[in-house]
Design an enzyme around this catalytic site. Structure first.
Site, PDB file in Angstrom:
ATOM      1  CB  SER A  15      -0.884  -0.005   1.246  1.00 45.99           C
ATOM      2  OG  SER A  15      -0.073   0.195   2.388  1.00 45.99           O
ATOM      3  N   GLY A  69      -9.079  -5.249   4.298  1.00 46.08           N
ATOM      4  CA  GLY A  69      -9.066  -6.272   3.255  1.00 46.08           C
ATOM      5  C   GLY A  69      -9.103  -5.723   1.837  1.00 46.08           C
ATOM      6  CB  ALA A  70      -9.193  -2.301   0.390  1.00 44.45           C
ATOM      7  N   GLY A  71      -6.763  -4.191   0.219  1.00 44.93           N
ATOM      8  CA  GLY A  71      -5.513  -4.583  -0.433  1.00 44.93           C
ATOM      9  C   GLY A  71      -5.520  -6.072  -0.778  1.00 44.93           C
ATOM     10  CG  ASP A  72      -5.939  -8.758   2.343  1.00 43.30           C
ATOM     11  OD1 ASP A  72      -4.734  -8.468   2.245  1.00 43.30           O
ATOM     12  OD2 ASP A  72      -6.547  -8.800   3.430  1.00 43.30           O
ATOM     13  CG  ASN A 127      -7.329  -0.400  -9.301  1.00 46.10           C
ATOM     14  OD1 ASN A 127      -6.620  -0.666  -8.326  1.00 46.10           O
ATOM     15  ND2 ASN A 127      -6.955   0.441 -10.251  1.00 46.10           N
TER      16      ASN A 127
HETATM   17  N1  LIG Z   1     -12.222   4.326  -1.251  1.00 42.70           N
HETATM   18  C1  LIG Z   1     -11.923   3.567  -2.304  1.00 42.70           C
HETATM   19  N2  LIG Z   1     -12.545   3.765  -3.479  1.00 42.70           N
HETATM   20  C2  LIG Z   1     -12.262   2.991  -4.553  1.00 42.70           C
HETATM   21  N3  LIG Z   1     -11.360   2.006  -4.551  1.00 42.70           N
HETATM   22  C3  LIG Z   1     -10.692   1.768  -3.406  1.00 42.70           C
HETATM   23  C4  LIG Z   1     -10.927   2.533  -2.225  1.00 42.70           C
HETATM   24  N4  LIG Z   1     -10.111   2.079  -1.252  1.00 42.70           N
HETATM   25  C5  LIG Z   1      -9.401   1.074  -1.798  1.00 42.70           C
HETATM   26  N5  LIG Z   1      -9.734   0.876  -3.081  1.00 42.70           N
HETATM   27  C6  LIG Z   1      -9.186  -0.116  -4.004  1.00 42.70           C
HETATM   28  O1  LIG Z   1      -8.528  -1.122  -3.248  1.00 42.70           O
HETATM   29  C7  LIG Z   1      -7.112  -1.113  -3.499  1.00 42.70           C
HETATM   30  C8  LIG Z   1      -6.377  -1.358  -2.213  1.00 42.70           C
HETATM   31  O2  LIG Z   1      -6.668  -0.323  -1.295  1.00 42.70           O
HETATM   32  P1  LIG Z   1      -5.581   0.313  -0.335  1.00 42.70           P
HETATM   33  O3  LIG Z   1      -4.533   0.985  -1.132  1.00 42.70           O
HETATM   34  O4  LIG Z   1      -6.324   1.141   0.642  1.00 42.70           O
HETATM   35  O5  LIG Z   1      -4.946  -0.998   0.292  1.00 42.70           O
HETATM   36  P2  LIG Z   1      -4.531  -1.336   1.755  1.00 42.70           P
HETATM   37  O6  LIG Z   1      -4.179  -0.086   2.506  1.00 42.70           O
HETATM   38  O7  LIG Z   1      -3.546  -2.428   1.659  1.00 42.70           O
HETATM   39  O8  LIG Z   1      -5.872  -1.934   2.313  1.00 42.70           O
HETATM   40  P3  LIG Z   1      -6.061  -2.808   3.603  1.00 42.70           P
HETATM   41  O9  LIG Z   1      -4.771  -2.794   4.394  1.00 42.70           O
HETATM   42  O10 LIG Z   1      -7.160  -2.089   4.292  1.00 42.70           O
HETATM   43  O11 LIG Z   1      -6.421  -4.149   3.099  1.00 42.70           O
HETATM   44  C9  LIG Z   1      -6.824   0.256  -4.136  1.00 42.70           C
HETATM   45  O12 LIG Z   1      -5.696   0.185  -4.974  1.00 42.70           O
HETATM   46  C10 LIG Z   1      -8.111   0.503  -4.892  1.00 42.70           C
HETATM   47  O13 LIG Z   1      -8.101  -0.179  -6.109  1.00 42.70           O
HETATM   48  O1  LIG Z   2      -8.100  -9.276   7.971  1.00 37.97           O
HETATM   49  C1  LIG Z   2      -7.178  -8.216   7.877  1.00 37.97           C
HETATM   50  C2  LIG Z   2      -6.712  -8.088   6.473  1.00 37.97           C
HETATM   51  O2  LIG Z   2      -6.182  -9.288   6.029  1.00 37.97           O
HETATM   52  C3  LIG Z   2      -5.675  -6.986   6.326  1.00 37.97           C
HETATM   53  O3  LIG Z   2      -5.134  -6.969   5.048  1.00 37.97           O
HETATM   54  C4  LIG Z   2      -4.544  -7.143   7.291  1.00 37.97           C
HETATM   55  O4  LIG Z   2      -3.767  -5.985   7.195  1.00 37.97           O
HETATM   56  C5  LIG Z   2      -5.025  -7.304   8.710  1.00 37.97           C
HETATM   57  O5  LIG Z   2      -3.930  -7.575   9.557  1.00 37.97           O
HETATM   58  C6  LIG Z   2      -6.037  -8.427   8.833  1.00 37.97           C
HETATM   59  O6  LIG Z   2      -6.493  -8.469  10.151  1.00 37.97           O
END
Ligand SMILES: Nc1ncnc2c1ncn2[C@@H]1O[C@H](COP(=O)(O)OP(=O)(O)OP(=O)(O)O)[C@@H](O)[C@H]1O
Ligand SMILES: O[C@H]1[C@H](O)[C@@H](O)[C@H](O)[C@@H](O)[C@H]1O
Length: 379
Positions: free
Chosen positions: A190, A240-243, A267
Protein backbone atom coordinates in the site's frame (compact mmCIF):
# COMPACT_ATOMS: atom_id res chain seq x y z
CA UNK A 1 8.70 -13.53 -14.82
CA UNK A 2 4.98 -12.87 -14.25
CA UNK A 3 3.76 -13.48 -17.76
CA UNK A 4 5.79 -16.65 -18.34
CA UNK A 5 3.80 -18.30 -15.58
CA UNK A 6 0.58 -16.92 -17.05
CA UNK A 7 1.26 -18.84 -20.21
CA UNK A 8 2.30 -22.02 -18.41
CA UNK A 9 -0.87 -21.98 -16.37
CA UNK A 10 -2.97 -22.12 -19.50
CA UNK A 11 -1.51 -25.56 -20.21
CA UNK A 12 -1.01 -27.07 -16.76
CA UNK A 13 -4.10 -25.91 -14.85
CA UNK A 14 -2.36 -26.23 -11.48
CA UNK A 15 -3.77 -24.16 -8.66
CA UNK A 16 -2.59 -21.04 -6.94
CA UNK A 17 -0.94 -21.68 -3.59
CA UNK A 18 -2.03 -19.12 -0.98
CA UNK A 19 0.07 -19.01 2.19
CA UNK A 20 -1.00 -16.97 5.22
CA UNK A 21 -2.98 -17.41 8.41
CA UNK A 22 -6.69 -16.79 8.74
CA UNK A 23 -7.50 -14.54 11.65
CA UNK A 24 -10.29 -13.02 13.68
CA UNK A 25 -10.71 -9.29 13.07
CA UNK A 26 -12.26 -7.10 15.75
CA UNK A 27 -13.26 -3.70 14.41
CA UNK A 28 -13.41 -0.97 17.03
CA UNK A 29 -14.74 2.56 16.65
CA UNK A 30 -15.57 5.14 19.30
CA UNK A 31 -14.45 2.66 21.93
CA UNK A 32 -17.04 0.11 20.93
CA UNK A 33 -16.69 -3.16 19.10
CA UNK A 34 -18.50 -2.67 15.84
CA UNK A 35 -17.98 -6.05 14.29
CA UNK A 36 -16.04 -9.25 14.61
CA UNK A 37 -15.19 -10.88 11.33
CA UNK A 38 -13.19 -13.56 9.59
CA UNK A 39 -9.96 -11.93 8.45
CA UNK A 40 -6.54 -12.62 7.05
CA UNK A 41 -5.43 -11.96 3.51
CA UNK A 42 -5.90 -15.66 2.71
CA UNK A 43 -9.63 -15.40 3.42
CA UNK A 44 -10.13 -12.24 1.32
CA UNK A 45 -8.12 -13.63 -1.59
CA UNK A 46 -9.75 -17.07 -1.63
CA UNK A 47 -13.11 -15.27 -1.46
CA UNK A 48 -12.28 -13.52 -4.75
CA UNK A 49 -10.90 -16.71 -6.31
CA UNK A 50 -13.99 -18.71 -5.40
CA UNK A 51 -16.21 -16.16 -7.08
CA UNK A 52 -13.98 -15.99 -10.15
CA UNK A 53 -13.79 -19.82 -10.35
CA UNK A 54 -10.02 -19.87 -9.85
CA UNK A 55 -8.85 -23.06 -8.18
CA UNK A 56 -6.49 -22.60 -5.27
CA UNK A 57 -4.94 -24.27 -2.29
CA UNK A 58 -4.60 -22.46 1.06
CA UNK A 59 -2.00 -23.16 3.74
CA UNK A 60 -3.12 -21.43 6.90
CA UNK A 61 -2.88 -22.13 10.63
CA UNK A 62 -5.47 -21.47 13.31
CA UNK A 63 -6.16 -22.53 16.88
CA UNK A 64 -9.05 -24.68 18.10
CA UNK A 65 -10.89 -21.43 18.85
CA UNK A 66 -11.18 -20.61 15.12
CA UNK A 67 -14.85 -19.93 14.63
CA UNK A 68 -15.60 -19.54 10.95
CA UNK A 69 -16.50 -22.05 8.27
CA UNK A 70 -14.02 -21.66 5.40
CA UNK A 71 -13.75 -23.34 2.02
CA UNK A 72 -10.10 -24.33 2.49
CA UNK A 73 -9.51 -26.20 5.73
CA UNK A 74 -6.73 -24.69 7.84
CA UNK A 75 -4.18 -26.62 9.90
CA UNK A 76 -5.49 -26.58 13.47
CA UNK A 77 -2.78 -26.17 16.11
CA UNK A 78 -4.10 -27.47 19.46
CA UNK A 79 -1.47 -25.61 21.45
CA UNK A 80 -2.00 -22.24 19.80
CA UNK A 81 -4.79 -19.70 19.46
CA UNK A 82 -6.06 -18.17 16.25
CA UNK A 83 -4.39 -14.90 15.28
CA UNK A 84 -6.52 -11.94 16.37
CA UNK A 85 -6.26 -8.33 15.24
CA UNK A 86 -7.96 -5.38 16.86
CA UNK A 87 -8.42 -2.56 14.34
CA UNK A 88 -8.99 0.86 15.89
CA UNK A 89 -10.61 3.13 13.36
CA UNK A 90 -10.38 6.42 15.18
CA UNK A 91 -6.77 6.38 16.32
CA UNK A 92 -5.27 6.86 12.92
CA UNK A 93 -3.26 9.96 13.64
CA UNK A 94 0.43 9.59 13.96
CA UNK A 95 2.08 12.98 13.95
CA UNK A 96 0.97 14.61 10.73
CA UNK A 97 0.43 11.34 8.86
CA UNK A 98 -3.05 9.91 8.74
CA UNK A 99 -3.53 6.16 8.77
CA UNK A 100 -6.95 4.64 8.19
CA UNK A 101 -6.60 2.45 11.28
CA UNK A 102 -4.27 1.33 14.02
CA UNK A 103 -3.84 -2.42 14.16
CA UNK A 104 -2.92 -4.48 17.18
CA UNK A 105 -2.12 -8.16 16.94
CA UNK A 106 -3.50 -9.43 20.22
CA UNK A 107 -2.96 -13.15 19.54
CA UNK A 108 -0.57 -14.86 17.14
CA UNK A 109 -0.94 -18.37 15.79
CA UNK A 110 2.11 -20.47 14.90
CA UNK A 111 4.32 -19.58 11.95
CA UNK A 112 3.96 -21.45 8.68
CA UNK A 113 7.08 -23.50 8.08
CA UNK A 114 8.50 -24.92 4.84
CA UNK A 115 7.38 -28.41 5.95
CA UNK A 116 3.76 -27.16 6.06
CA UNK A 117 3.81 -26.47 2.32
CA UNK A 118 2.71 -29.09 -0.22
CA UNK A 119 5.28 -31.08 -2.21
CA UNK A 120 3.44 -30.49 -5.46
CA UNK A 121 4.30 -27.55 -7.71
CA UNK A 122 1.99 -24.59 -8.35
CA UNK A 123 2.03 -22.05 -11.13
CA UNK A 124 1.47 -19.22 -8.71
CA UNK A 125 2.31 -18.73 -5.07
CA UNK A 126 0.94 -15.92 -2.90
CA UNK A 127 2.83 -15.09 0.30
CA UNK A 128 0.18 -13.19 2.20
CA UNK A 129 0.89 -13.39 5.91
CA UNK A 130 -0.68 -10.90 8.28
CA UNK A 131 0.83 -11.60 11.68
CA UNK A 132 4.46 -12.42 10.94
CA UNK A 133 3.69 -16.08 10.23
CA UNK A 134 5.70 -16.28 7.02
CA UNK A 135 9.38 -16.95 7.71
CA UNK A 136 12.19 -16.24 5.22
CA UNK A 137 12.69 -19.98 4.80
CA UNK A 138 8.97 -20.40 4.05
CA UNK A 139 9.14 -17.78 1.32
CA UNK A 140 12.25 -19.44 -0.05
CA UNK A 141 10.44 -22.80 -0.22
CA UNK A 142 7.50 -21.11 -1.98
CA UNK A 143 9.92 -19.74 -4.57
CA UNK A 144 11.22 -23.28 -5.12
CA UNK A 145 7.81 -24.90 -5.60
CA UNK A 146 5.97 -22.12 -7.49
CA UNK A 147 6.67 -20.81 -10.98
CA UNK A 148 6.08 -17.25 -9.84
CA UNK A 149 5.53 -15.84 -6.37
CA UNK A 150 3.40 -12.80 -5.52
CA UNK A 151 4.23 -11.24 -2.18
CA UNK A 152 2.32 -8.80 -0.02
CA UNK A 153 4.89 -6.63 1.73
CA UNK A 154 2.74 -6.74 4.87
CA UNK A 155 3.91 -10.34 5.27
CA UNK A 156 7.53 -9.16 5.36
CA UNK A 157 7.83 -5.86 7.21
CA UNK A 158 5.40 -6.06 10.12
CA UNK A 159 6.72 -6.18 13.67
CA UNK A 160 4.56 -6.28 16.77
CA UNK A 161 4.91 -4.29 19.95
CA UNK A 162 5.89 -6.71 22.71
CA UNK A 163 3.45 -5.14 25.18
CA UNK A 164 0.25 -4.43 23.28
CA UNK A 165 0.86 -5.93 19.84
CA UNK A 166 0.65 -2.64 17.92
CA UNK A 167 1.70 -3.27 14.34
CA UNK A 168 4.75 -1.31 13.29
CA UNK A 169 6.62 -1.48 10.02
CA UNK A 170 10.34 -1.89 9.46
CA UNK A 171 12.42 -1.21 6.38
CA UNK A 172 12.31 -4.07 3.90
CA UNK A 173 16.08 -4.04 3.53
CA UNK A 174 16.43 -4.75 7.25
CA UNK A 175 14.47 -8.00 6.99
CA UNK A 176 15.68 -11.49 6.19
CA UNK A 177 13.45 -11.43 3.11
CA UNK A 178 15.47 -8.83 1.23
CA UNK A 179 17.90 -11.23 -0.50
CA UNK A 180 14.92 -13.18 -1.88
CA UNK A 181 13.44 -10.23 -3.81
CA UNK A 182 15.25 -10.95 -7.11
CA UNK A 183 13.52 -14.35 -7.10
CA UNK A 184 9.92 -13.16 -6.68
CA UNK A 185 7.58 -11.98 -9.43
CA UNK A 186 5.46 -9.22 -7.86
CA UNK A 187 5.69 -7.27 -4.62
CA UNK A 188 2.49 -5.49 -3.56
CA UNK A 189 2.49 -2.64 -1.06
CA UNK A 190 0.00 0.00 0.00
CA UNK A 191 1.22 3.58 -0.28
CA UNK A 192 1.75 3.63 3.50
CA UNK A 193 3.91 0.52 3.27
CA UNK A 194 5.77 1.55 0.12
CA UNK A 195 7.79 4.14 2.05
CA UNK A 196 9.45 1.24 3.86
CA UNK A 197 11.22 0.11 0.70
CA UNK A 198 13.33 1.70 -1.97
CA UNK A 199 10.98 1.30 -4.94
CA UNK A 200 13.71 2.33 -7.38
CA UNK A 201 15.90 -0.51 -6.14
CA UNK A 202 13.23 -3.17 -5.83
CA UNK A 203 11.68 -2.54 -9.28
CA UNK A 204 14.97 -3.66 -10.83
CA UNK A 205 14.32 -7.14 -9.44
CA UNK A 206 10.57 -7.62 -9.56
CA UNK A 207 7.35 -5.86 -10.50
CA UNK A 208 6.19 -3.52 -7.71
CA UNK A 209 2.48 -2.70 -7.32
CA UNK A 210 1.61 0.19 -5.04
CA UNK A 211 -2.06 0.54 -4.12
CA UNK A 212 -3.36 3.93 -3.16
CA UNK A 213 -6.93 3.62 -1.87
CA UNK A 214 -9.49 5.56 -3.89
CA UNK A 215 -6.77 6.64 -6.34
CA UNK A 216 -6.24 3.13 -7.68
CA UNK A 217 -2.76 1.68 -8.05
CA UNK A 218 0.53 2.07 -9.84
CA UNK A 219 2.74 -0.57 -11.45
CA UNK A 220 6.51 -0.20 -11.47
CA UNK A 221 8.76 -2.50 -13.42
CA UNK A 222 12.36 -2.30 -14.54
CA UNK A 223 11.74 -0.12 -17.57
CA UNK A 224 8.54 1.72 -16.84
CA UNK A 225 5.60 2.58 -14.66
CA UNK A 226 1.88 2.88 -15.19
CA UNK A 227 -1.02 4.25 -13.14
CA UNK A 228 -4.20 2.15 -13.17
CA UNK A 229 -7.52 3.95 -12.76
CA UNK A 230 -9.72 3.35 -9.72
CA UNK A 231 -13.45 2.60 -9.51
CA UNK A 232 -15.87 4.71 -7.53
CA UNK A 233 -16.86 3.30 -4.15
CA UNK A 234 -18.72 4.27 -1.00
CA UNK A 235 -16.14 3.27 1.53
CA UNK A 236 -17.56 1.55 4.59
CA UNK A 237 -14.59 -0.47 5.86
CA UNK A 238 -11.11 -0.44 4.29
CA UNK A 239 -10.14 -3.78 5.88
CA UNK A 240 -9.07 -6.27 3.26
CA UNK A 241 -9.15 -3.82 0.32
CA UNK A 242 -5.51 -4.58 -0.43
CA UNK A 243 -6.17 -8.33 -0.15
CA UNK A 244 -9.21 -8.24 -2.44
CA UNK A 245 -7.18 -6.11 -4.85
CA UNK A 246 -4.41 -8.72 -4.81
CA UNK A 247 -6.95 -11.50 -5.38
CA UNK A 248 -8.40 -9.64 -8.35
CA UNK A 249 -4.95 -8.93 -9.83
CA UNK A 250 -3.85 -12.57 -9.64
CA UNK A 251 -7.28 -13.82 -10.80
CA UNK A 252 -6.86 -11.61 -13.87
CA UNK A 253 -3.39 -12.94 -14.58
CA UNK A 254 -4.52 -16.55 -14.13
CA UNK A 255 -7.34 -15.88 -16.60
CA UNK A 256 -4.75 -14.66 -19.09
CA UNK A 257 -5.12 -10.87 -18.88
CA UNK A 258 -2.18 -8.54 -19.48
CA UNK A 259 -0.75 -7.04 -16.28
CA UNK A 260 -2.47 -3.60 -16.59
CA UNK A 261 -5.86 -5.22 -17.28
CA UNK A 262 -5.35 -7.62 -14.35
CA UNK A 263 -4.51 -4.64 -12.12
CA UNK A 264 -7.78 -3.04 -13.25
CA UNK A 265 -9.59 -6.16 -12.05
CA UNK A 266 -7.66 -5.76 -8.79
CA UNK A 267 -8.92 -2.19 -8.47
CA UNK A 268 -12.47 -3.38 -9.11
CA UNK A 269 -12.32 -5.99 -6.32
CA UNK A 270 -10.61 -3.51 -3.99
CA UNK A 271 -13.42 -1.03 -4.58
CA UNK A 272 -16.11 -3.70 -4.01
CA UNK A 273 -14.37 -4.76 -0.81
CA UNK A 274 -14.37 -1.33 0.86
CA UNK A 275 -18.12 -1.04 0.43
CA UNK A 276 -18.78 -3.75 3.00
CA UNK A 277 -17.66 -4.59 6.50
CA UNK A 278 -15.45 -7.63 6.82
CA UNK A 279 -15.29 -10.27 4.12
CA UNK A 280 -17.29 -8.88 1.16
CA UNK A 281 -20.20 -10.69 -0.42
CA UNK A 282 -20.10 -10.14 -4.15
CA UNK A 283 -23.31 -9.83 -6.10
CA UNK A 284 -23.71 -12.94 -8.26
CA UNK A 285 -25.02 -11.04 -11.30
CA UNK A 286 -22.14 -8.59 -11.14
CA UNK A 287 -19.63 -11.42 -10.86
CA UNK A 288 -21.18 -13.20 -13.84
CA UNK A 289 -20.91 -10.05 -15.94
CA UNK A 290 -17.38 -9.34 -14.79
CA UNK A 291 -16.40 -12.91 -15.68
CA UNK A 292 -17.98 -12.49 -19.12
CA UNK A 293 -16.09 -9.23 -19.68
CA UNK A 294 -12.82 -10.84 -18.60
CA UNK A 295 -13.34 -13.66 -21.10
CA UNK A 296 -14.12 -11.16 -23.89
CA UNK A 297 -11.10 -9.08 -22.97
CA UNK A 298 -8.86 -12.11 -22.98
CA UNK A 299 -10.02 -13.03 -26.48
CA UNK A 300 -9.47 -9.45 -27.72
CA UNK A 301 -5.95 -9.43 -26.32
CA UNK A 302 -5.09 -12.77 -27.89
CA UNK A 303 -5.64 -11.09 -31.26
CA UNK A 304 -2.66 -8.83 -30.79
CA UNK A 305 -0.64 -10.81 -28.30
CA UNK A 306 2.90 -9.57 -27.80
CA UNK A 307 5.71 -12.03 -27.55
CA UNK A 308 8.12 -9.93 -25.48
CA UNK A 309 7.50 -10.44 -21.75
CA UNK A 310 8.41 -6.86 -20.85
CA UNK A 311 5.77 -5.50 -23.22
CA UNK A 312 3.07 -7.32 -21.25
CA UNK A 313 3.30 -4.49 -18.73
CA UNK A 314 2.31 -1.86 -21.27
CA UNK A 315 -1.29 -0.71 -21.42
CA UNK A 316 -2.93 -2.91 -24.07
CA UNK A 317 -5.17 -1.39 -26.68
CA UNK A 318 -8.74 -1.08 -25.39
CA UNK A 319 -7.66 -0.85 -21.72
CA UNK A 320 -9.70 2.31 -21.06
CA UNK A 321 -12.71 0.71 -22.70
CA UNK A 322 -12.29 -2.32 -20.39
CA UNK A 323 -12.32 0.10 -17.43
CA UNK A 324 -15.45 1.83 -18.72
CA UNK A 325 -17.28 -1.47 -19.18
CA UNK A 326 -16.36 -2.78 -15.72
CA UNK A 327 -17.28 0.55 -14.11
CA UNK A 328 -20.65 0.48 -15.88
CA UNK A 329 -21.28 -3.09 -14.67
CA UNK A 330 -20.46 -2.02 -11.11
CA UNK A 331 -22.82 0.95 -11.38
CA UNK A 332 -25.80 -0.99 -12.65
CA UNK A 333 -25.57 -3.61 -9.90
CA UNK A 334 -27.31 -2.35 -6.80
CA UNK A 335 -25.05 -2.97 -3.82
CA UNK A 336 -26.78 -4.06 -0.64
CA UNK A 337 -24.68 -1.71 1.46
CA UNK A 338 -27.50 -1.22 3.96
CA UNK A 339 -26.88 -4.75 5.16
CA UNK A 340 -23.35 -3.86 6.08
CA UNK A 341 -23.60 -0.47 7.78
CA UNK A 342 -21.51 -0.12 10.90
CA UNK A 343 -24.56 0.47 13.05
CA UNK A 344 -27.10 -1.94 11.66
CA UNK A 345 -27.26 -5.68 12.21
CA UNK A 346 -25.34 -7.61 9.63
CA UNK A 347 -26.84 -10.49 7.74
CA UNK A 348 -23.59 -11.86 6.39
CA UNK A 349 -22.53 -15.27 7.66
CA UNK A 350 -18.94 -14.28 8.29
CA UNK A 351 -19.53 -10.95 10.03
CA UNK A 352 -21.23 -10.79 13.37
CA UNK A 353 -22.29 -7.67 15.23
CA UNK A 354 -21.53 -7.44 18.91
CA UNK A 355 -24.44 -5.76 20.67
CA UNK A 356 -22.79 -5.34 24.06
CA UNK A 357 -19.05 -4.81 23.86
CA UNK A 358 -17.15 -6.98 26.30
CA UNK A 359 -15.21 -4.18 27.90
CA UNK A 360 -14.27 -3.54 31.52
CA UNK A 361 -16.76 -1.53 33.54
CA UNK A 362 -14.49 1.47 33.68
CA UNK A 363 -12.40 1.92 30.61
CA UNK A 364 -9.18 3.68 31.37
CA UNK A 365 -8.45 6.96 29.56
CA UNK A 366 -4.85 7.07 28.48
CA UNK A 367 -3.12 10.03 26.94
CA UNK A 368 -0.90 8.39 24.37
CA UNK A 369 1.94 10.72 23.39
CA UNK A 370 2.04 9.13 19.93
CA UNK A 371 -1.33 10.54 18.97
CA UNK A 372 -2.81 13.99 18.86
CA UNK A 373 -5.96 12.89 20.68
CA UNK A 374 -6.19 11.03 24.00
CA UNK A 375 -7.27 7.46 23.40
CA UNK A 376 -9.36 5.07 25.38
CA UNK A 377 -7.73 1.75 25.87
CA UNK A 378 -9.34 -1.26 27.42
CA UNK A 379 -7.30 -3.65 29.48
N1 LIG B 1 -12.22 4.33 -1.25
C1 LIG B 1 -11.92 3.57 -2.30
N2 LIG B 1 -12.54 3.77 -3.48
C2 LIG B 1 -12.26 2.99 -4.55
N3 LIG B 1 -11.36 2.01 -4.55
C3 LIG B 1 -10.69 1.77 -3.41
C4 LIG B 1 -10.93 2.53 -2.23
N4 LIG B 1 -10.11 2.08 -1.25
C5 LIG B 1 -9.40 1.07 -1.80
N5 LIG B 1 -9.73 0.88 -3.08
C6 LIG B 1 -9.19 -0.12 -4.00
O1 LIG B 1 -8.53 -1.12 -3.25
C7 LIG B 1 -7.11 -1.11 -3.50
C8 LIG B 1 -6.38 -1.36 -2.21
O2 LIG B 1 -6.67 -0.32 -1.30
P1 LIG B 1 -5.58 0.31 -0.33
O3 LIG B 1 -4.53 0.99 -1.13
O4 LIG B 1 -6.32 1.14 0.64
O5 LIG B 1 -4.95 -1.00 0.29
P2 LIG B 1 -4.53 -1.34 1.75
O6 LIG B 1 -4.18 -0.09 2.51
O7 LIG B 1 -3.55 -2.43 1.66
O8 LIG B 1 -5.87 -1.93 2.31
P3 LIG B 1 -6.06 -2.81 3.60
O9 LIG B 1 -4.77 -2.79 4.39
O10 LIG B 1 -7.16 -2.09 4.29
O11 LIG B 1 -6.42 -4.15 3.10
C9 LIG B 1 -6.82 0.26 -4.14
O12 LIG B 1 -5.70 0.19 -4.97
C10 LIG B 1 -8.11 0.50 -4.89
O13 LIG B 1 -8.10 -0.18 -6.11
O1 LIG C 1 -8.10 -9.28 7.97
C1 LIG C 1 -7.18 -8.22 7.88
C2 LIG C 1 -6.71 -8.09 6.47
O2 LIG C 1 -6.18 -9.29 6.03
C3 LIG C 1 -5.68 -6.99 6.33
O3 LIG C 1 -5.13 -6.97 5.05
C4 LIG C 1 -4.54 -7.14 7.29
O4 LIG C 1 -3.77 -5.99 7.19
C5 LIG C 1 -5.02 -7.30 8.71
O5 LIG C 1 -3.93 -7.58 9.56
C6 LIG C 1 -6.04 -8.43 8.83
O6 LIG C 1 -6.49 -8.47 10.15
Amino acid sequence: MVTTAVHKSQHQQSPVLIVGNYCHDVLIQNNAVKAVSLGGAASFISNVFNRMSISCNVVSKVGEDFKYPVSYTPIVIPTSKTTVFHAYFDLGFHGKRHQDRILKRVCACDPIRPSDLPDTRSNYGMAVGVGGEILPETLERMIEICDVVFVDIQALIRVFDSVDGTVKLVKLEETGFYPLLPRIGVLKASSEEAVFMDVEEVRRWCCVVVTNGKHGCKLYWKDGELGISPFLANQEDPTGAGDSFFGGLVAGLVQGLAVPDAALLGNLFGSLSVEQIGLPKFDTRLLQRVNDEVQKRKMQCLLYERSDDELKFLRPEGHEQFHTVLAAEKLVTPCSIEEHQWNSPSSTKETEQIAVPHFPKQPKLLANPMYEEPIQRFE
